[in-house]
Design a protein around this motif. Structure first.
Motif, PDB file in Angstrom:
ATOM      1  N   ALA A 280     -39.116   8.950  34.556  1.00  0.00           N
ATOM      2  CA  ALA A 280     -39.098   7.577  34.046  1.00  0.00           C
ATOM      3  C   ALA A 280     -38.029   7.404  32.975  1.00  0.00           C
ATOM      4  O   ALA A 280     -37.339   6.373  32.923  1.00  0.00           O
ATOM      5  CB  ALA A 280     -40.471   7.202  33.488  1.00  0.00           C
ATOM      6  N   ALA A 281     -37.873   8.404  32.114  1.00  0.00           N
ATOM      7  CA  ALA A 281     -36.868   8.320  31.051  1.00  0.00           C
ATOM      8  C   ALA A 281     -35.463   8.303  31.628  1.00  0.00           C
ATOM      9  O   ALA A 281     -34.613   7.529  31.188  1.00  0.00           O
ATOM     10  CB  ALA A 281     -37.029   9.490  30.081  1.00  0.00           C
ATOM     11  N   VAL A 282     -35.221   9.131  32.617  1.00  0.00           N
ATOM     12  CA  VAL A 282     -33.886   9.189  33.221  1.00  0.00           C
ATOM     13  C   VAL A 282     -33.593   7.893  33.972  1.00  0.00           C
ATOM     14  O   VAL A 282     -32.531   7.296  33.816  1.00  0.00           O
ATOM     15  CB  VAL A 282     -33.766  10.407  34.163  1.00  0.00           C
ATOM     16  N   LEU A 283     -34.538   7.435  34.779  1.00  0.00           N
ATOM     17  CA  LEU A 283     -34.312   6.220  35.562  1.00  0.00           C
ATOM     18  C   LEU A 283     -34.293   4.964  34.702  1.00  0.00           C
ATOM     19  O   LEU A 283     -33.589   4.009  35.006  1.00  0.00           O
ATOM     20  CB  LEU A 283     -35.381   6.086  36.648  1.00  0.00           C
ATOM     21  N   GLY A 284     -35.076   4.989  33.606  1.00  0.00           N
ATOM     22  CA  GLY A 284     -35.143   3.822  32.741  1.00  0.00           C
ATOM     23  C   GLY A 284     -34.094   3.801  31.656  1.00  0.00           C
ATOM     24  O   GLY A 284     -34.003   2.846  30.888  1.00  0.00           O
ATOM     25  N   GLY A 285     -33.317   4.864  31.549  1.00  0.00           N
ATOM     26  CA  GLY A 285     -32.258   4.909  30.556  1.00  0.00           C
ATOM     27  C   GLY A 285     -32.745   5.223  29.152  1.00  0.00           C
ATOM     28  O   GLY A 285     -31.998   5.126  28.196  1.00  0.00           O
ATOM     29  N   VAL A 286     -34.012   5.617  29.004  1.00  0.00           N
ATOM     30  CA  VAL A 286     -34.553   5.943  27.685  1.00  0.00           C
ATOM     31  C   VAL A 286     -34.010   7.305  27.266  1.00  0.00           C
ATOM     32  O   VAL A 286     -34.360   8.318  27.837  1.00  0.00           O
ATOM     33  CB  VAL A 286     -36.099   5.982  27.720  1.00  0.00           C
ATOM     34  N   ASP A 287     -33.161   7.328  26.302  1.00  0.00           N
ATOM     35  CA  ASP A 287     -32.517   8.523  25.736  1.00  0.00           C
ATOM     36  C   ASP A 287     -31.952   9.454  26.813  1.00  0.00           C
ATOM     37  O   ASP A 287     -31.727  10.621  26.556  1.00  0.00           O
ATOM     38  CB  ASP A 287     -33.447   9.268  24.771  1.00  0.00           C
ATOM     39  N   GLY A 288     -31.751   8.961  28.012  1.00  0.00           N
ATOM     40  CA  GLY A 288     -31.175   9.768  29.078  1.00  0.00           C
ATOM     41  C   GLY A 288     -32.048  10.929  29.511  1.00  0.00           C
ATOM     42  O   GLY A 288     -31.602  11.809  30.227  1.00  0.00           O
ATOM     43  N   GLY A 289     -33.282  10.975  29.050  1.00  0.00           N
ATOM     44  CA  GLY A 289     -34.187  12.062  29.403  1.00  0.00           C
ATOM     45  C   GLY A 289     -34.025  13.290  28.536  1.00  0.00           C
ATOM     46  O   GLY A 289     -34.652  14.318  28.781  1.00  0.00           O
ATOM     47  N   SER A 290     -33.188  13.197  27.497  1.00  0.00           N
ATOM     48  CA  SER A 290     -32.908  14.385  26.677  1.00  0.00           C
ATOM     49  C   SER A 290     -34.147  14.949  25.990  1.00  0.00           C
ATOM     50  O   SER A 290     -34.260  16.160  25.817  1.00  0.00           O
ATOM     51  CB  SER A 290     -31.829  14.071  25.646  1.00  0.00           C
TER      52      SER A 290
END
Length: 78
Positions: free
Chosen positions: A10-20
């Motif tokens: 979800a973080a990667v697809l949603g652009g939230v901190d790039g999933g870092s």
């Protein structure tokens, strides 16, 4: 573990901190097995504590104060 993967996804697809914060770099560079090992060592963050709005807290204090006042006999004259 599935929940953590879904958080990463979800973080990667949603652009939230790039999933870092969810180990995206480990997964991308080293693969799923390395990601599973790395994530297993990271403690699960506790959910944020939500506080009641000040207006609700004020009303609660007022109700409790009235209950205590009544239980103590209220305003007795004499």
């Amino acid at each position: 573990m599935a929940g953590r993967y879904e958080d990463l996804r979800a973080a990667v697809l949603g652009g939230v901190d790039g999933g870092s914060r969810h180990g995206w770099a480990v997964l991308a560079r080293c693969g799923m097995a390395a990601w599973v090992k790395a994530v297993a060592r990271i403690p699960v963050p506790l959910p944020a504590v939500r506080h009641a709005p000040a207006a609700v807290a004020g009303e609660l204090v007022e109700v409790l104060a009235r209950m205590a006042w009544t239980a103590a006999g209220g305003c007795r004259s004499g």
